[in-house]
Design a protein around this motif. Structure first.
Motif, PDB file in Angstrom:
ATOM      1  N   LEU A  80       0.861  -1.194   0.000  1.00  0.00           N
ATOM      2  CA  LEU A  80       0.000   0.000   0.000  1.00  0.00           C
ATOM      3  C   LEU A  80       0.895   1.241   0.000  1.00  0.00           C
ATOM      4  O   LEU A  80       1.737   1.412   0.884  1.00  0.00           O
ATOM      5  N   VAL A  82       1.028   5.534  -1.453  1.00  0.00           N
ATOM      6  CA  VAL A  82       0.465   6.697  -2.143  1.00  0.00           C
ATOM      7  C   VAL A  82       1.610   7.649  -2.471  1.00  0.00           C
ATOM      8  O   VAL A  82       2.460   7.938  -1.611  1.00  0.00           O
ATOM      9  N   SER A  89      -3.079  11.813   2.924  1.00  0.00           N
ATOM     10  CA  SER A  89      -4.085  12.421   3.813  1.00  0.00           C
ATOM     11  C   SER A  89      -5.261  13.008   3.054  1.00  0.00           C
ATOM     12  O   SER A  89      -5.912  13.935   3.519  1.00  0.00           O
ATOM     13  N   GLY A  91      -7.451  10.650   1.596  1.00  0.00           N
ATOM     14  CA  GLY A  91      -8.412   9.539   1.546  1.00  0.00           C
ATOM     15  C   GLY A  91      -8.078   8.442   0.545  1.00  0.00           C
ATOM     16  O   GLY A  91      -8.839   7.485   0.405  1.00  0.00           O
ATOM     17  N   GLY A  93      -5.532   6.204   0.572  1.00  0.00           N
ATOM     18  CA  GLY A  93      -5.218   4.967   1.298  1.00  0.00           C
ATOM     19  C   GLY A  93      -6.482   4.304   1.822  1.00  0.00           C
ATOM     20  O   GLY A  93      -6.667   3.090   1.691  1.00  0.00           O
ATOM     21  N   THR A  94      -7.377   5.109   2.382  1.00  0.00           N
ATOM     22  CA  THR A  94      -8.651   4.578   2.883  1.00  0.00           C
ATOM     23  C   THR A  94      -9.455   3.967   1.738  1.00  0.00           C
ATOM     24  O   THR A  94     -10.020   2.869   1.876  1.00  0.00           O
ATOM     25  N   ASN A 120       5.923   2.349  11.977  1.00  0.00           N
ATOM     26  CA  ASN A 120       5.002   3.113  11.123  1.00  0.00           C
ATOM     27  C   ASN A 120       3.723   3.436  11.901  1.00  0.00           C
ATOM     28  O   ASN A 120       2.641   2.911  11.638  1.00  0.00           O
ATOM     29  N   ARG A 122       1.842   6.075  12.212  1.00  0.00           N
ATOM     30  CA  ARG A 122       0.717   6.763  11.575  1.00  0.00           C
ATOM     31  C   ARG A 122      -0.138   5.783  10.759  1.00  0.00           C
ATOM     32  O   ARG A 122      -1.371   5.803  10.831  1.00  0.00           O
ATOM     33  N   ARG A 129      -8.189   2.743  12.998  1.00  0.00           N
ATOM     34  CA  ARG A 129      -9.419   3.531  12.802  1.00  0.00           C
ATOM     35  C   ARG A 129     -10.360   2.840  11.811  1.00  0.00           C
ATOM     36  O   ARG A 129     -11.567   2.975  11.886  1.00  0.00           O
TER      37      ARG A 129
HETATM   38  C1  COA Z   1       0.021   4.845   4.682  1.00  0.00           C
HETATM   39  C2  COA Z   1      -0.533   5.485   3.395  1.00  0.00           C
HETATM   40  C3  COA Z   1      -0.713   4.420   2.335  1.00  0.00           C
HETATM   41  C4  COA Z   1      -1.911   6.071   3.736  1.00  0.00           C
HETATM   42  O1  COA Z   1      -2.435   6.654   2.555  1.00  0.00           O
HETATM   43  P1  COA Z   1      -3.204   8.040   2.611  1.00  0.00           P
HETATM   44  O2  COA Z   1      -3.788   8.267   1.268  1.00  0.00           O
HETATM   45  O3  COA Z   1      -2.346   9.087   3.174  1.00  0.00           O
HETATM   46  O4  COA Z   1      -4.360   7.632   3.652  1.00  0.00           O
HETATM   47  P2  COA Z   1      -5.682   8.441   4.005  1.00  0.00           P
HETATM   48  O5  COA Z   1      -5.634   9.777   3.376  1.00  0.00           O
HETATM   49  O6  COA Z   1      -6.846   7.575   3.702  1.00  0.00           O
HETATM   50  O7  COA Z   1      -5.599   8.560   5.557  1.00  0.00           O
HETATM   51  C5  COA Z   1      -4.467   9.193   6.123  1.00  0.00           C
HETATM   52  C6  COA Z   1      -4.868  10.355   6.947  1.00  0.00           C
HETATM   53  O8  COA Z   1      -5.662  11.274   6.232  1.00  0.00           O
HETATM   54  C7  COA Z   1      -6.890  11.486   6.914  1.00  0.00           C
HETATM   55  N1  COA Z   1      -7.886  11.676   5.856  1.00  0.00           N
HETATM   56  C8  COA Z   1      -8.515  10.727   5.148  1.00  0.00           C
HETATM   57  N2  COA Z   1      -9.359  11.281   4.272  1.00  0.00           N
HETATM   58  C9  COA Z   1      -9.226  12.606   4.391  1.00  0.00           C
HETATM   59  C10 COA Z   1      -9.823  13.730   3.727  1.00  0.00           C
HETATM   60  N3  COA Z   1     -10.752  13.544   2.772  1.00  0.00           N
HETATM   61  N4  COA Z   1      -9.429  14.958   4.084  1.00  0.00           N
HETATM   62  C11 COA Z   1      -8.499  15.130   5.046  1.00  0.00           C
HETATM   63  N5  COA Z   1      -7.915  14.119   5.710  1.00  0.00           N
HETATM   64  C12 COA Z   1      -8.278  12.871   5.392  1.00  0.00           C
HETATM   65  C13 COA Z   1      -7.094  10.268   7.703  1.00  0.00           C
HETATM   66  O9  COA Z   1      -7.927  10.477   8.820  1.00  0.00           O
HETATM   67  C14 COA Z   1      -5.679   9.984   8.133  1.00  0.00           C
HETATM   68  O10 COA Z   1      -5.315  10.802   9.216  1.00  0.00           O
HETATM   69  P3  COA Z   1      -3.805  10.994   9.753  1.00  0.00           P
HETATM   70  O11 COA Z   1      -3.170  12.043   8.879  1.00  0.00           O
HETATM   71  O12 COA Z   1      -3.978  11.438  11.174  1.00  0.00           O
HETATM   72  O13 COA Z   1      -3.093   9.691   9.624  1.00  0.00           O
HETATM   73  C15 COA Z   1       0.386   6.627   2.870  1.00  0.00           C
HETATM   74  O14 COA Z   1       0.571   7.555   3.876  1.00  0.00           O
HETATM   75  C16 COA Z   1       1.748   6.141   2.346  1.00  0.00           C
HETATM   76  O15 COA Z   1       1.878   5.824   1.177  1.00  0.00           O
HETATM   77  N6  COA Z   1       2.763   6.104   3.240  1.00  0.00           N
HETATM   78  C17 COA Z   1       4.104   5.653   2.852  1.00  0.00           C
HETATM   79  C18 COA Z   1       4.146   4.155   2.614  1.00  0.00           C
HETATM   80  C19 COA Z   1       3.564   3.398   3.775  1.00  0.00           C
HETATM   81  O16 COA Z   1       3.856   3.671   4.929  1.00  0.00           O
HETATM   82  N7  COA Z   1       2.704   2.405   3.441  1.00  0.00           N
HETATM   83  C20 COA Z   1       2.043   1.593   4.435  1.00  0.00           C
HETATM   84  C21 COA Z   1       2.786   0.338   4.630  1.00  0.00           C
HETATM   85  S1  COA Z   1       1.984  -0.643   5.877  1.00  0.00           S
END
Ligand code: COA
Length: 170
Positions: A80, A82, A89, A91, A93-94, A120, A122, A129
């Motif tokens: 996973l 992004v 952040s 949405g 990943g969600t 990791n 965060r 959640r």
């Molecule tokens: C982990 C990862 C995949 C999450 O993807 P993402 O697209 O950032 O995830 P989301 O946006 O769905 O959620 C992340 C955060 O955004 C928030 N969020 C979700 N939708 C949102 C929206 N529409 N507006 C504002 N914030 C939002 C979530 O509540 C969450 O809060 P946080 O910042 O306190 O963590 C991404 O951060 C990433 O690629 N990280 C590097 C690689 C990695 O660590 N991969 C996971 C391996 S297990």
């Protein structure tokens, strides 16, 4: 928001250019190959015609013996990612996780798992959640080629988390 779709043959070359090839999660051809073999589904997020993230669902479960001993062949979300960071952040990943869960429901599978690195924090909070709970610790061991093409062996302490899926999306 991004559009999420299964990887197609012609996407692999685009992914190799746009998503960092030195990243341990990259291996696009391998992940697409697993999809062709029926062992996985490789999901790609697209925005404005560019790939902005990846998520593989491994239907045959986590490779680590420590995890299989506890959850058997529970499907696993793997790779996973992004990219670029400015799109995190929002949405995506969600949306990946919810799409993977919907695919599982469509197959009559009622649980989904994923491994997260112990450092990791965060990502682990995001999964918690979304309903995932820790079930076991394990060491994720894999090899990948770095930017110079040298094979790097990684041993990453992880926690495997599992969510029990209801019959419809939360
Ligand atoms: C982990 C990862 C995949 C999450 O993807 P993402 O697209 O950032 O995830 P989301 O946006 O769905 O959620 C992340 C955060 O955004 C928030 N969020 C979700 N939708 C949102 C929206 N529409 N507006 C504002 N914030 C939002 C979530 O509540 C969450 O809060 P946080 O910042 O306190 O963590 C991404 O951060 C990433 O690629 N990280 C590097 C690689 C990695 O660590 N991969 C996971 C391996 S297990």
């Amino acid at each position: 928001m991004a559009r999420i779709a299964e990887c197609r043959d012609e996407d692999v070359a685009v992914l190799d250019v746009v998503l960092p090839s030195e990243s341990a999660t990259a291996n696009h051809a391998q992940r697409y190959g697993r999809q062709c073999a029926g062992a996985g589904t490789y999901l790609i997020a697209w925005r404005d015609g560019r790939p902005v993230g990846t998520c593989e669902v491994r239907w045959d479960g986590c490779a680590a013996g420590e995890v299989r001993a506890v959850v058997g062949d529970c499907p696993e979300i793997n790779g996973l990612f992004v990219w670029p960071e400015s799109l995190r952040s929002q949405g995506i990943g969600t949306a990946f996780i919810r799409t993977a869960e919907d695919l599982a429901r469509g197959r009559g599978v009622w649980r989904m798992g994923l491994g997260v690195g112990e450092d990791n924090v965060r990502a682990a909070a995001l999964y918690r959640r979304l309903g995932y709970r820790p079930v076991t610790s394990y060491v994720d061991r894999y090899a990948h080629g770095d930017a110079e093409g040298v094979v790097q062996h990684v041993a990453n302490p992880c926690t495997f988390m599992v969510s029990t899926l209801s019959s419809h999306r939360e």
